[in-house]
Scaffold this motif. Sequence first.
Motif, PDB file in Angstrom:
ATOM      1  N   TRP A  78       1.029  -1.535   0.311  1.00 16.08           N
ATOM      2  CA  TRP A  78       0.007   0.347   0.167  1.00 16.08           C
ATOM      3  C   TRP A  78       1.140   0.975   0.526  1.00 16.08           C
ATOM      4  O   TRP A  78       2.222   1.591  -0.024  1.00 16.08           O
ATOM      5  CB  TRP A  78      -0.884  -0.327   1.450  1.00 16.08           C
ATOM      6  CG  TRP A  78      -1.911  -1.671   1.100  1.00 16.08           C
ATOM      7  CD1 TRP A  78      -3.117  -1.595   0.790  1.00 16.08           C
ATOM      8  CD2 TRP A  78      -1.650  -2.424   2.338  1.00 16.08           C
ATOM      9  NE1 TRP A  78      -3.677  -2.115   1.183  1.00 16.08           N
ATOM     10  CE2 TRP A  78      -2.085  -2.894   2.105  1.00 16.08           C
ATOM     11  CE3 TRP A  78      -0.753  -2.468   3.222  1.00 16.08           C
ATOM     12  CZ2 TRP A  78      -2.816  -4.079   2.959  1.00 16.08           C
ATOM     13  CZ3 TRP A  78      -0.557  -3.805   3.444  1.00 16.08           C
ATOM     14  CH2 TRP A  78      -1.593  -4.086   4.110  1.00 16.08           C
ATOM     15  N   ASN A  79       0.000   2.641  -0.173  1.00 21.66           N
ATOM     16  CA  ASN A  79       0.716   3.785  -0.173  1.00 21.66           C
ATOM     17  C   ASN A  79       0.336   4.315   1.177  1.00 21.66           C
ATOM     18  O   ASN A  79      -0.333   3.656   1.697  1.00 21.66           O
ATOM     19  CB  ASN A  79       0.724   4.931  -1.233  1.00 21.66           C
ATOM     20  CG  ASN A  79      -0.529   5.075  -0.956  1.00 21.66           C
ATOM     21  OD1 ASN A  79      -1.402   5.952  -0.444  1.00 21.66           O
ATOM     22  ND2 ASN A  79      -1.910   5.014  -2.038  1.00 21.66           N
TER      23      ASN A  79
ATOM     24  N   SER B  68      -0.475   6.527   3.256  1.00 22.48           N
ATOM     25  CA  SER B  68      -1.922   7.187   2.803  1.00 22.48           C
ATOM     26  C   SER B  68      -2.798   6.548   3.999  1.00 22.48           C
ATOM     27  O   SER B  68      -3.899   6.607   4.790  1.00 22.48           O
ATOM     28  CB  SER B  68      -2.528   7.815   1.923  1.00 22.48           C
ATOM     29  OG  SER B  68      -3.011   6.815   1.095  1.00 22.48           O
ATOM     30  N   GLN B  69      -2.058   4.938   3.631  1.00 21.05           N
ATOM     31  CA  GLN B  69      -3.023   3.268   4.483  1.00 21.05           C
ATOM     32  C   GLN B  69      -3.050   3.549   5.296  1.00 21.05           C
ATOM     33  O   GLN B  69      -3.033   1.605   5.979  1.00 21.05           O
ATOM     34  CB  GLN B  69      -3.715   2.559   3.206  1.00 21.05           C
ATOM     35  CG  GLN B  69      -4.010   2.540   1.710  1.00 21.05           C
ATOM     36  CD  GLN B  69      -5.588   2.716   2.354  1.00 21.05           C
ATOM     37  OE1 GLN B  69      -5.851   2.930   2.752  1.00 21.05           O
ATOM     38  NE2 GLN B  69      -5.424   2.854   0.863  1.00 21.05           N
TER      39      GLN B  69
ATOM     40  N   ASP C 224      -3.138   3.950   8.483  1.00 18.58           N
ATOM     41  CA  ASP C 224      -4.075   4.354   9.963  1.00 18.58           C
ATOM     42  C   ASP C 224      -5.114   2.840   9.496  1.00 18.58           C
ATOM     43  O   ASP C 224      -5.439   2.762  10.436  1.00 18.58           O
ATOM     44  CB  ASP C 224      -5.552   4.960   9.290  1.00 18.58           C
ATOM     45  CG  ASP C 224      -4.495   6.626  10.224  1.00 18.58           C
ATOM     46  OD1 ASP C 224      -3.190   6.243  11.433  1.00 18.58           O
ATOM     47  OD2 ASP C 224      -5.434   7.443  10.861  1.00 18.58           O
ATOM     48  N   ALA C 225      -5.218   2.309   8.357  1.00 23.10           N
ATOM     49  CA  ALA C 225      -6.044   1.382   8.263  1.00 23.10           C
ATOM     50  C   ALA C 225      -5.300   0.211   8.244  1.00 23.10           C
ATOM     51  O   ALA C 225      -5.917  -0.755   8.468  1.00 23.10           O
ATOM     52  CB  ALA C 225      -6.742   1.642   6.619  1.00 23.10           C
ATOM     53  N   VAL C 226      -4.491   0.102   8.006  1.00 24.28           N
ATOM     54  CA  VAL C 226      -3.372  -0.870   7.872  1.00 24.28           C
ATOM     55  C   VAL C 226      -3.728  -1.125   9.641  1.00 24.28           C
ATOM     56  O   VAL C 226      -3.221  -2.178   9.728  1.00 24.28           O
ATOM     57  CB  VAL C 226      -1.785  -0.905   7.840  1.00 24.28           C
ATOM     58  CG1 VAL C 226      -1.726  -1.713   7.727  1.00 24.28           C
ATOM     59  CG2 VAL C 226      -1.960  -0.377   6.162  1.00 24.28           C
TER      60      VAL C 226
ATOM     61  N   ILE D  76      -8.477  -3.852   2.628  1.00 23.64           N
ATOM     62  CA  ILE D  76      -7.549  -1.512   1.946  1.00 23.64           C
ATOM     63  C   ILE D  76      -7.178  -3.027   0.888  1.00 23.64           C
ATOM     64  O   ILE D  76      -5.963  -3.651   0.707  1.00 23.64           O
ATOM     65  CB  ILE D  76      -6.190  -1.895   3.146  1.00 23.64           C
ATOM     66  CG1 ILE D  76      -7.020  -2.549   4.388  1.00 23.64           C
ATOM     67  CG2 ILE D  76      -6.026  -0.519   2.542  1.00 23.64           C
ATOM     68  CD1 ILE D  76      -5.924  -1.714   5.446  1.00 23.64           C
TER      69      ILE D  76
ATOM     70  N   ARG E 163      -3.184   2.430  16.061  1.00 23.79           N
ATOM     71  CA  ARG E 163      -3.188   3.606  15.006  1.00 23.79           C
ATOM     72  C   ARG E 163      -2.106   4.450  15.633  1.00 23.79           C
ATOM     73  O   ARG E 163      -1.287   5.531  14.994  1.00 23.79           O
ATOM     74  CB  ARG E 163      -4.784   4.290  15.010  1.00 23.79           C
ATOM     75  CG  ARG E 163      -4.786   5.421  13.822  1.00 23.79           C
ATOM     76  CD  ARG E 163      -5.977   5.909  13.563  1.00 23.79           C
ATOM     77  NE  ARG E 163      -6.378   4.626  13.139  1.00 23.79           N
ATOM     78  CZ  ARG E 163      -8.479   5.237  12.505  1.00 23.79           C
ATOM     79  NH1 ARG E 163      -8.809   6.442  12.415  1.00 23.79           N
ATOM     80  NH2 ARG E 163      -8.707   3.893  11.684  1.00 23.79           N
TER      81      ARG E 163
END
Length: 525
Positions: free
Chosen positions: A279-280, A282-283, A285-287, A340, A384
Amino acid sequence: MQQPAYALLMIITALSSLFSLVHAAPPNLQSKVQAYLQTQGVDASIPASVYSAQPNAARLDTVPLTCGILDAYRNLDLVTPQDGQLYTIEAEQHWSPTAWGHPNCIFEPTTVGQVQFFVGLLAITGSTYAIRSGGHSPFKDFASTDHGVLIAMHKMKGVEYDAPSETVRLAMGNTWGDVYQALIPHQRIVVGGRLAPVGMALVTGGGLSHYSNAEGFASDNVVDFEMVLADGSLIHANATSHSDLWWAMKAGQNNFGITTHITTKAYPMGAVWGGLRVWNASQLDAVSDAFAEYQRVGQLDTKSSVIPDLVPTNGTLFLTLIYFGPVTSPPAAFKPFYDIPAVSDNSGPHPNFLDLISVGPPQVVPRFSYGFSALHLDNSTTYRDVMRLCAQQGEKMKRVNGGTQVLIPQPISKTMVDTAKRTGGRPQGLQSRAQLWMNMSWGWNLAKDDAYVYALIKETYEKVDALTKKRGLYDPYIFLNDAFPQQKVLRSYGDGNFNRMLAVSKKYDPRGMFQTQVPGGFKLN
């Protein structure tokens, strides 16, 4: 081992003095040793350790003496600075240049007997030394030395699978890639390193494995340590012989002796599934949230394993996923990560485990180091917030040439922790609950930035500890394999376990060779 070395070892052990070393050695060695002792001003009737105990003005440096004696035996493999490029290559066999040293000589044993000879000799001379297995530690003196003697184990190879007992005897000069390759014809796997170039010393820190979710840590699976003690003797430490040492060695590093071989459990292994999902940044938090969800649900499937390399400084988040089974599509255990959207994903079936782990994220800078923090599984946003805090600290690497931060949050399941209940126990004192082990790694290019980066590493793990303490999620345990030298690893095992390990050290190494002559590593003293 060659006959002259055997004879010398017997003399060393029996008389324990440099006088005996000189006067009982073969003539060709005797003249060299006598001449060398004269040039050093040594009274050969007095052990060199006596000189080492004198005030500084009278102190004798015994390292050249030790190297000179080793060099006199031409049938021993010894590398010195006079060997030029060969010396440089052998001295720099480390994962990171931060670990490089300049040993006076490098001894490369090929047999257990040679290791015994080496330890027996240094018990007399009192020289400082370091022990190197795979050389994966990035820390100065842990597997390297300046001026002392380096014993490098890489020529001690061998993988011996025993089908009736389902165990494998491994020489400490192997890498885990060597081991996995040798076991492919047997369709077996061991609980070992997650990267092929890592060496066997991983087990002496506990050792995390892709197979840990099913069978515990690497050291939980070691049924026997073959060790050379400080007096040069060889022993087997296992559940029925020297069981106290067996227990301590499961996370005691180099505090008790030199391990020459381990025997560990083997497990059936066929096709596996996995790969690299990207992922880049920007992800992030989601990761981070996905890790918490994976621990709550997905990790209950003990065939699953993940290891991340989150590199926010370079704008990229890598995740290696592994599933031990003949599946052809992403298993349900990994759903939080597949929810994601990714930049890329090369996951798929692989014929064997080694094929899968042979390709990973690239190492783009030469110098690396790391620190550690542990916390308990959280149902809110702490994962997070920890990642955000670390990423903010990573911004401070922009002033460093090649500055890179790699976050490696390692989910530890209750299953992993509880394995010790059926494998003879372990010294770490882990709490029986799900937790996250944070490896905060840092990479850079130039030695001039070392001090700045080391200070930043310490600052970062202290900030993470402060955050998790404030939220009641702090875990005092420090994972030896991921710890920074200033972290008090062995103390983190708890007072009872620490004192028990200290008693083991005093029993098997009463003179404290592995506390004083081997200064690198996390020490009991």
